[in-house]
Design an enzyme around this catalytic site. Structure first.
Site, PDB file in Angstrom:
ATOM      1  NE  ARG A   1      -0.985   2.408   3.012  1.00 57.05           N
ATOM      2  CZ  ARG A   1      -0.254   3.507   3.652  1.00 57.05           C
ATOM      3  NH1 ARG A   1       0.019   4.091   2.387  1.00 57.05           N
ATOM      4  NH2 ARG A   1       0.031   3.287   4.262  1.00 57.05           N
ATOM      5  CG  ASP A   2       3.244   3.941   2.837  1.00 58.21           C
ATOM      6  OD1 ASP A   2       3.116   5.194   2.408  1.00 58.21           O
ATOM      7  OD2 ASP A   2       3.307   4.686   4.219  1.00 58.21           O
TER       8      ASP A   2
ATOM      9  CG  HIS B   1       3.610   5.056   9.480  1.00 60.57           C
ATOM     10  ND1 HIS B   1       3.431   3.961   8.674  1.00 60.57           N
ATOM     11  CD2 HIS B   1       4.471   5.476   8.353  1.00 60.57           C
ATOM     12  CE1 HIS B   1       2.599   3.888   7.376  1.00 60.57           C
ATOM     13  NE2 HIS B   1       3.790   5.477   7.470  1.00 60.57           N
TER      14      HIS B   1
ATOM     15  CG  HIS C   1       7.667   7.945   5.660  1.00 60.72           C
ATOM     16  ND1 HIS C   1       7.634   6.507   4.142  1.00 60.72           N
ATOM     17  CD2 HIS C   1       6.378   7.345   5.656  1.00 60.72           C
ATOM     18  CE1 HIS C   1       6.347   6.736   4.309  1.00 60.72           C
ATOM     19  NE2 HIS C   1       5.744   7.057   4.951  1.00 60.72           N
TER      20      HIS C   1
ATOM     21  CB  CYS D   1       2.562  10.041   1.468  1.00 54.15           C
ATOM     22  SG  CYS D   1       1.607  10.989   1.519  1.00 54.15           S
TER      23      CYS D   1
ATOM     24  CG  ASN E   1       7.067   3.147   4.662  1.00 53.57           C
ATOM     25  OD1 ASN E   1       6.400   2.919   3.311  1.00 53.57           O
ATOM     26  ND2 ASN E   1       6.187   3.390   4.836  1.00 53.57           N
TER      27      ASN E   1
HETATM   28  P1  HMG Z   1     -13.327  14.382  -2.459  1.00 51.82           P
HETATM   29  O1  HMG Z   1     -12.974  14.694  -3.786  1.00 51.82           O
HETATM   30  O2  HMG Z   1     -13.231  15.280  -1.127  1.00 51.82           O
HETATM   31  O3  HMG Z   1     -14.851  13.331  -2.239  1.00 51.82           O
HETATM   32  O4  HMG Z   1     -12.138  13.309  -2.148  1.00 51.82           O
HETATM   33  P2  HMG Z   1     -16.191  13.185  -2.133  1.00 51.82           P
HETATM   34  O5  HMG Z   1     -16.869  12.386  -0.777  1.00 51.82           O
HETATM   35  O6  HMG Z   1     -16.421  14.815  -2.358  1.00 51.82           O
HETATM   36  O7  HMG Z   1     -16.283  12.985  -3.025  1.00 51.82           O
HETATM   37  C1  HMG Z   1     -16.142  12.589  -4.550  1.00 51.82           C
HETATM   38  C2  HMG Z   1     -16.128  11.453  -5.775  1.00 51.82           C
HETATM   39  O8  HMG Z   1     -15.746  10.543  -5.054  1.00 51.82           O
HETATM   40  C3  HMG Z   1     -17.967  10.995  -5.745  1.00 51.82           C
HETATM   41  O9  HMG Z   1     -17.739  10.664  -7.032  1.00 51.82           O
HETATM   42  C4  HMG Z   1     -17.629  10.246  -4.457  1.00 51.82           C
HETATM   43  O10 HMG Z   1     -18.216   9.043  -5.099  1.00 51.82           O
HETATM   44  C5  HMG Z   1     -16.062   9.482  -5.376  1.00 51.82           C
HETATM   45  P3  HMG Z   1     -19.385  11.516  -8.242  1.00 51.82           P
HETATM   46  O11 HMG Z   1     -20.377  11.440  -7.300  1.00 51.82           O
HETATM   47  O12 HMG Z   1     -18.208  12.525  -8.061  1.00 51.82           O
HETATM   48  O13 HMG Z   1     -18.530  10.033  -9.518  1.00 51.82           O
HETATM   49  N1  HMG Z   1     -15.345   8.240  -4.123  1.00 51.82           N
HETATM   50  C6  HMG Z   1     -15.174   8.050  -3.617  1.00 51.82           C
HETATM   51  N2  HMG Z   1     -15.333   6.647  -5.108  1.00 51.82           N
HETATM   52  C7  HMG Z   1     -14.055   5.598  -4.076  1.00 51.82           C
HETATM   53  N3  HMG Z   1     -13.788   5.550  -3.722  1.00 51.82           N
HETATM   54  C8  HMG Z   1     -14.035   6.374  -2.264  1.00 51.82           C
HETATM   55  C9  HMG Z   1     -14.847   7.678  -2.331  1.00 51.82           C
HETATM   56  N4  HMG Z   1     -14.919   8.918  -1.804  1.00 51.82           N
HETATM   57  C10 HMG Z   1     -15.004   9.366  -2.591  1.00 51.82           C
HETATM   58  N5  HMG Z   1     -13.327   5.860  -1.283  1.00 51.82           N
HETATM   59  C11 HMG Z   1     -11.656  11.378  -0.713  1.00 51.82           C
HETATM   60  C12 HMG Z   1     -12.159  12.917  -0.742  1.00 51.82           C
HETATM   61  C13 HMG Z   1     -11.118  11.105   0.470  1.00 51.82           C
HETATM   62  C14 HMG Z   1     -12.175  10.514  -1.197  1.00 51.82           C
HETATM   63  C15 HMG Z   1     -10.271  11.983  -1.064  1.00 51.82           C
HETATM   64  O14 HMG Z   1      -9.570  12.669  -1.439  1.00 51.82           O
HETATM   65  C16 HMG Z   1      -8.825  10.203  -0.875  1.00 51.82           C
HETATM   66  O15 HMG Z   1      -8.979   9.533  -1.902  1.00 51.82           O
HETATM   67  N6  HMG Z   1      -7.438  10.579  -0.765  1.00 51.82           N
HETATM   68  C17 HMG Z   1      -6.867   9.349  -0.304  1.00 51.82           C
HETATM   69  C18 HMG Z   1      -5.543  10.180  -0.023  1.00 51.82           C
HETATM   70  C19 HMG Z   1      -4.624   9.170   0.460  1.00 51.82           C
HETATM   71  O16 HMG Z   1      -4.783   7.999  -1.027  1.00 51.82           O
HETATM   72  N7  HMG Z   1      -3.401   9.434   0.310  1.00 51.82           N
HETATM   73  C20 HMG Z   1      -1.931   8.598   0.763  1.00 51.82           C
HETATM   74  C21 HMG Z   1      -2.791   7.464   1.886  1.00 51.82           C
HETATM   75  S1  HMG Z   1      -2.386   8.482   3.178  1.00 51.82           S
HETATM   76  C22 HMG Z   1      -0.231   7.883   3.205  1.00 51.82           C
HETATM   77  O17 HMG Z   1       0.752   7.641   2.417  1.00 51.82           O
HETATM   78  C23 HMG Z   1       0.428   8.359   4.907  1.00 51.82           C
HETATM   79  C24 HMG Z   1       0.811   6.637   5.613  1.00 51.82           C
HETATM   80  O18 HMG Z   1       1.151   6.085   5.476  1.00 51.82           O
HETATM   81  C25 HMG Z   1       0.708   7.702   6.924  1.00 51.82           C
HETATM   82  C26 HMG Z   1       1.837   8.343   7.433  1.00 51.82           C
HETATM   83  O19 HMG Z   1       3.122   7.816   6.411  1.00 51.82           O
HETATM   84  O20 HMG Z   1       2.278   9.340   7.629  1.00 51.82           O
HETATM   85  C27 HMG Z   1      -1.053   5.934   6.630  1.00 51.82           C
HETATM   86 MG    MG Z   2       3.301   6.296   5.021  1.00 53.54          MG
END
Ligand code: HMG
Ligand code: MG
Length: 309
Positions: free
Chosen positions: A19-20, A211, A213, A244, A253
């Protein structure tokens, strides 16, 4: 003075490579290759594997095949697969895929949270209250991540009081474990000691994971700081894959092999077979076509290639 007697005897590793690790890779990895990779990780003895994300497919295209990956994966005894879930829509996809563990994710800094999930920190906590309630009703356990717990790429240094506030808010929702993240890999051991000792003054240390990096090469040193505080859960990624997309400057990581090597030498149990783990990392290294940063991978991988193992 650190001795073997005052450190945890066993460490739980949460493998986040699929994933990450993959979320930031520009080379498109096929569903089949992801499945082989995850099954190689499971065969190495890793028991907690974060496999994918149910986030918006356009936001993280690499993981847009989440359903297919989970459908294709064989189940192994004692191995739990999990996936990231950002909202109720993601939770419904997770429920439909039959997964038994999810992870929700927020952060300490408002700017990062907005960039990452388009919510404020308090909005995210409100969202995750509902997500956790529905997940638990469906017998899905919920882990939590708090990003930018030391330094935010947009807001700079983060106060330990904020880390405690967000971590406690997640624990109060019924989340069984919160992973405290150094998202851009900028923390040093004294930061870890200061923030984590403050947090575990209020929250049982068994509920905290770390966690790291490895942008500045301090991840293993930071693990040492966590071990001294009695923290026994660490996230890492095979080969040191990762980053990320919403944290400019974040590198991979902490590499799982480097973590396992250090823990093995310190007689801290992990149940991971480092030679088998290297096979998983080499497999993914060949697919993405770049040398992964893990030191043990390069050492054992080269030896393995010479010996044809
Ligand atoms: P948004 O645009 O605000 O979502 O995105 P919304 O609720 O306004 O919906 C807009 C459209 O997206 C709609 O579709 C929803 O149905 C669809 P439409 O009606 O326009 O056709 N939608 C989805 N579709 C599929 N799956 C979903 C989903 N949600 C809404 N889950 C949202 C908000 C959270 C969805 C977006 O910003 C997003 O997907 N963000 C993910 C970012 C991400 O993955 N970042 C990396 C992971 S975090 C990380 O790496 C850190 C970590 O490792 C720890 C560390 O290192 O610190 C964990
Ligand atoms: Mg991370």
């Amino acid at each position: 003075m650190v001795t073997k007697n005052n450190l945890p005897k066993r460490v739980k590793i949460v493998e986040v490579g699929p994933r990450d690790g993959l979320q930031n890779e520009s080379v498109n990895v096929s569903t089949k290759n992801k499945i082989v990779f995850i099954e190689l990780l499971a065969a190495s003895g890793l028991k907690d594997i974060e496999t994918t994300s149910f986030v918006h497919p356009k936001v993280v295209p690499q993981l847009s095949d989440a359903e297919d990956v989970l459908k294709g994966l064989r189940q192994f005894e004692n191995v739990t697969y999990s996936a990231l879930v950002p909202n109720l829509k993601g939770l419904q996809r997770a429920i439909d895929s039959g997964i038994k563990k999810i992870a929700v994710f927020t952060a300490c800094s408002e700017t990062f949270t907005k960039m990452n999930i388009n919510m404020s920190v308090d909005e995210s906590l409100k969202t995750f209250k509902e997500v956790t309630k529905v997940a638990l009703e469906n017998k899905i356990s919920v882990r939590g991540y708090v990003s930018t717990c030391f330094v935010c790429p947009y807001e700079g240094e983060i106060k330990k009081e904020k880390v405690l506030y967000v971590t406690k808010a997640l624990i109060d929702l019924g989340i069984y474990e919160v992973s405290i993240g150094d998202t851009i890999g900028a923390a040093v051991p004294t930061d870890v000691y200061e923030t984590i000792s403050y947090v575990i003054n209020q929250i049982p240390k068994e509920k905290i994971g770390l966690h790291f990096h490895d942008t500045y090469g301090t991840a293993l040193a930071n693990v040492m700081s966590g071990l001294e505080l009695g923290i026994s859960t660490y996230d890492s990624s095979s080969g040191g894959l990762g980053g990320c997309p919403f944290a400019p400057g974040a590198s991979g990581n902490l590499a799982t092999e480097d973590l396992v090597y250090m823990l093995n030498k310190m007689k801290i149990k992990t149940d991971v077979d480092i030679n088998k783990l290297v096979q998983a990392s080499l497999y993914m290294q060949n697919i993405i076509g770049r040398t992964l940063p893990c030191k043990q991978l390069q050492r054992l991988g080269v030896v393995g290639q010479i010996l044809n193992i």
